[in-house]
Motif scaffolding. Structure first.
Motif, short mmCIF file in Angstrom:
data_model
loop_
_atom_site.label_atom_id
_atom_site.label_comp_id
_atom_site.label_asym_id
_atom_site.label_seq_id
_atom_site.Cartn_x
_atom_site.Cartn_y
_atom_site.Cartn_z
N SER A 250 -8.60 17.17 35.29
CA SER A 250 -7.31 16.43 35.86
C SER A 250 -7.02 14.91 35.83
O SER A 250 -5.71 14.65 35.78
CB SER A 250 -7.91 16.78 37.65
OG SER A 250 -8.35 17.51 37.88
N SER B 253 -10.20 26.46 44.91
CA SER B 253 -11.22 26.92 44.04
C SER B 253 -12.51 28.00 44.21
O SER B 253 -12.84 29.21 43.73
CB SER B 253 -12.92 25.55 43.09
OG SER B 253 -12.13 24.76 42.22
N MET C 64 -13.86 16.99 36.90
CA MET C 64 -12.54 15.75 37.69
C MET C 64 -11.69 15.29 35.99
O MET C 64 -10.57 14.52 35.84
CB MET C 64 -12.53 15.01 38.09
CG MET C 64 -13.99 13.72 38.22
SD MET C 64 -13.85 12.91 37.43
CE MET C 64 -12.11 11.29 37.64
N TYR D 242 -15.49 22.91 37.91
CA TYR D 242 -14.29 22.38 37.62
C TYR D 242 -14.97 20.11 37.49
O TYR D 242 -16.02 20.81 37.57
CB TYR D 242 -14.19 21.73 39.61
CG TYR D 242 -12.65 20.80 39.56
CD1 TYR D 242 -13.23 19.00 40.15
CD2 TYR D 242 -11.86 20.37 38.52
CE1 TYR D 242 -12.42 18.34 40.01
CE2 TYR D 242 -10.66 19.78 38.57
CZ TYR D 242 -11.60 18.62 39.62
OH TYR D 242 -10.31 17.58 39.95
N GLU E 168 -1.10 14.46 40.13
CA GLU E 168 -2.42 15.43 40.49
C GLU E 168 -3.25 15.03 41.37
O GLU E 168 -2.81 14.49 41.98
CB GLU E 168 -2.87 15.29 38.09
CG GLU E 168 -3.28 16.74 38.07
CD GLU E 168 -2.47 17.59 38.05
OE1 GLU E 168 -3.83 18.61 37.69
OE2 GLU E 168 -2.18 17.53 37.33
N GLU E 169 -2.89 16.88 41.86
CA GLU E 169 -3.74 17.12 43.08
C GLU E 169 -5.45 17.80 42.41
O GLU E 169 -5.28 18.84 41.71
CB GLU E 169 -2.64 17.56 44.02
CG GLU E 169 -1.53 16.21 44.49
CD GLU E 169 -0.73 17.13 45.79
OE1 GLU E 169 -1.24 16.25 46.48
OE2 GLU E 169 -0.57 18.22 45.56
N TYR E 170 -5.87 17.78 43.24
CA TYR E 170 -7.15 19.04 43.65
C TYR E 170 -7.81 19.31 45.32
O TYR E 170 -8.38 18.19 45.68
CB TYR E 170 -8.46 17.81 42.02
CG TYR E 170 -8.95 19.30 42.19
CD1 TYR E 170 -10.52 18.91 43.05
CD2 TYR E 170 -9.01 20.69 41.92
CE1 TYR E 170 -11.49 20.05 43.27
CE2 TYR E 170 -10.76 21.64 41.84
CZ TYR E 170 -11.58 21.17 42.82
OH TYR E 170 -12.79 21.98 42.74
#
Ligand code: NAD
Ligand code: NAD
Lengths: 203, 203
Positions: free
Chosen positions: A193, B193, A190, A188, B186-188
């Motif tokens: 994003s 994951s 960021m 991942y 946007e979100e995470y």
């Protein structure tokens, strides 16, 4: 095995459903779930059937039952053990955030090289020196590793975990890793994003 | 505007290409890029045409030219300004990691409530109290906000940023936010994951 995209959707539904439960919402309609997740009603209904629900429910699906159904698909019934390597800003944030969130995913050990951290408990989890990864991974039956070390140590950290028997890695260092075919690697960054936000936010 | 999935792929290609450049690799073939990203050659070639390249290159595409081509699509030529709210473990990790990584995305201000942090520079960026968000967002022309505050402050933080004029938000708190139609959110959640790793890592 389901496709990765399906696993992602089920995970996202579960997060929403847990939120619903925490706010006292006991039933949910498929079109509500579709709206929450910006998915088509068709996609959501297909996923709901995958979860083992059939037919339309008059007052919606029971949230708790749906959470359990997703768990039966996503989770390993005996649970899986997680180790985190690199307990700096990011590793600490993840440790604090994740602990207790998913009963079937337990952080059982954390690793670092900093003598101010190794040998102590952080957030109730024992912090070991990275040199002990081979024995601790075996003794604690660690299945999955999260890598949050500085970039210059990413490759050797991954190798150490894989040599110790770990078959799943979540890499946050954004250093590209080469792993054997029988190891599952997720990464991942960021930046991706944020670049999406930047692209779609401008008029 | 391109679809979100395309923006994601272009962002991921760029990260790989920057990595190539840092390792002295000046040319790349489309099948190499496809391999790196586990995409089909068809998809990659389509994206390469989107970038404005046509025809097959005998020794591959020039990495630097491809990075620039992606930049012309993804970046806003005058750049965009970013603010981060909540400079704890996660916010600090992001600030340190992201600073300087993308010339067209600049962290120009950070915000907190902790008096040990506000009024000081952290990683060369001035830390303001969240009460000053309206004036600082306007004065510094902040376009995008990253939210890394504790969950109980997520909603009010988002509202403060949106009222101040921010139109793009990257939310890490995993609290669901309701934003107006003209704001991109946007979100995470690292849990998704990790659940993918957990699912695919077991035999
Ligand atoms: N993927 C993303 O979006 C993202 C975001 C932020 C940070 N990062 C990356 O995450 C990593 C961690 O960032 P951070 O801000 O927490 O860094 P940090 O410097 O705060 O923490 C690193 C930790 O790793 C430990 N460490 C150093 N060498 C080690 C080794 N060989 N083995 C085990 N532990 C070791 C340090 O003692 C420290 O505790 C960095 O690689 C950073 O670039 C990625
Ligand atoms: N999405 C993910 O995968 C993920 C991973 C880790 C943490 N998190 C979440 O990220 C957030 C930050 O985590 P952390 O470990 O850095 O927490 P932290 O407690 O270390 O940091 C929070 C920071 O926010 C500041 N703060 C408190 N109230 C504020 C307010 N009203 N306005 C502005 N700043 C305020 C605090 O002073 C502190 O500096 C939490 O919501 C956490 O649950 C998400």
């Amino acid at each position: 095995k389901l496709p990765a995209k399906t696993v992602e959707r089920l995970s996202e539904y579960r997060r929403t459903l847990i939120n619903c439960m925490n706010h006292g919402k006991e039933y949910i309609y498929s079109h509500e779930l579709a709206q929450f997740h910006h998915k088509t009603a068709v996609q959501v209904r297909r996923d709901i059937m995958l979860m083992g629900f059939s037919g339309v429910q008059r007052k919606g699906y029971k949230v708790k039952e749906m959470i359990d159904a997703i768990g039966r698909i996503l989770d390993y019934k005996n649970g899986q053990n997680v180790g985190i390597v690199g307990i700096g800003h990011l590793g600490t944030a993840i440790l604090q955030y994740f602990t207790g969130k998913r009963p079937k995913l337990r952080v059982v050990a954390i690793f670092d090289v900093d003598e101010k951290k190794t040998g102590r408990e952080i957030n109730g989890v024992h912090c070991y020196h990275v040199d002990t990864i081979p024995e601790v991974v075996e003794r604690e039956n660690i299945d999955l590793g999260i890598i949050t070390v500085p970039p210059e140590f990413a490759k050797e950290t991954a190798e150490g975990l894989i040599n110790a028997g770990i078959r799943g890695i979540l890499n946050f260092t954004t250093v590209p890793l080469n792993v054997p075919e029988d190891v599952y690697l997720e990464e991942y960054d960021m930046i991706t994003s944020l670049e999406k936000v930047a692209y779609f936010a401008r008029g």
